[in-house]
Motif scaffolding. Sequence first.
Motif, PDB file in Angstrom:
ATOM      1  N   ARG A  37       0.832  -1.207   0.000  1.00 38.55           N
ATOM      2  CA  ARG A  37       0.000   0.000   0.000  1.00 38.55           C
ATOM      3  C   ARG A  37       0.868   1.259   0.000  1.00 38.55           C
ATOM      4  NH1 ARG A  37      -3.330  -1.713   3.286  1.00 38.55           N
ATOM      5  NH2 ARG A  37      -2.177  -1.255   5.185  1.00 38.55           N
ATOM      6  N   ALA A  38       1.920   1.271   0.824  1.00 32.26           N
ATOM      7  CA  ALA A  38       2.813   2.433   0.887  1.00 32.26           C
ATOM      8  C   ALA A  38       3.529   2.647  -0.444  1.00 32.26           C
ATOM      9  CB  ALA A  38       3.829   2.250   2.010  1.00 32.26           C
ATOM     10  N   ARG A  66       1.868   9.350  -5.860  1.00 28.01           N
ATOM     11  CA  ARG A  66       2.308  10.716  -5.489  1.00 28.01           C
ATOM     12  C   ARG A  66       3.431  11.216  -6.376  1.00 28.01           C
ATOM     13  NH1 ARG A  66       2.274   8.857  -0.353  1.00 28.01           N
ATOM     14  NH2 ARG A  66       4.532   8.675  -0.351  1.00 28.01           N
ATOM     15  N   LYS A 116       2.473   1.688  -3.416  1.00 32.99           N
ATOM     16  CA  LYS A 116       1.472   2.116  -4.387  1.00 32.99           C
ATOM     17  C   LYS A 116       1.152   3.608  -4.219  1.00 32.99           C
ATOM     18  CE  LYS A 116      -2.733   0.084  -6.228  1.00 32.99           C
ATOM     19  NZ  LYS A 116      -3.769  -0.898  -6.013  1.00 32.99           N
ATOM     20  N   GLU A 117       1.037   4.057  -2.966  1.00 33.50           N
ATOM     21  CA  GLU A 117       0.774   5.474  -2.687  1.00 33.50           C
ATOM     22  C   GLU A 117       1.942   6.342  -3.136  1.00 33.50           C
ATOM     23  OE1 GLU A 117      -0.050   5.570   1.483  1.00 33.50           O
ATOM     24  OE2 GLU A 117      -2.022   4.625   1.249  1.00 33.50           O
TER      25      GLU A 117
END
Length: 104
Positions: free
Chosen positions: A39-40, A47, A42-43
């Motif tokens: 998840r990190a 960004r 992918k974020e």
Amino acid sequence: MFRLVIWCYGGIHWCIESPTTQDDDMPRLTIRLSARTHRALKEASARQGRSMGAIIEESLELRGVRPISTAREIVSRARGRAELTADEAMAVAIRETELHRDGR
């Protein structure tokens, strides 16, 4: 560049592969990451507007993950600029190692 293909079989599996002919010689790599790390990543990818594969590759390079030939090239360049003989370089290395071990 890279295309990131993700398969999930009870965990997260990643496969980085090259979609273009110019990168056809690049090998594939499969890694497992926790859901939190996925998840990190992918974020961060969203960004930064970069692929997850590019972020992973940069992270590995920043952690010093490079082929041994790259390390040898760096050492060779440093020796060339240091203007030390092999004996002088060894003496410096021994002295620095001893100082480090003594906690100085």
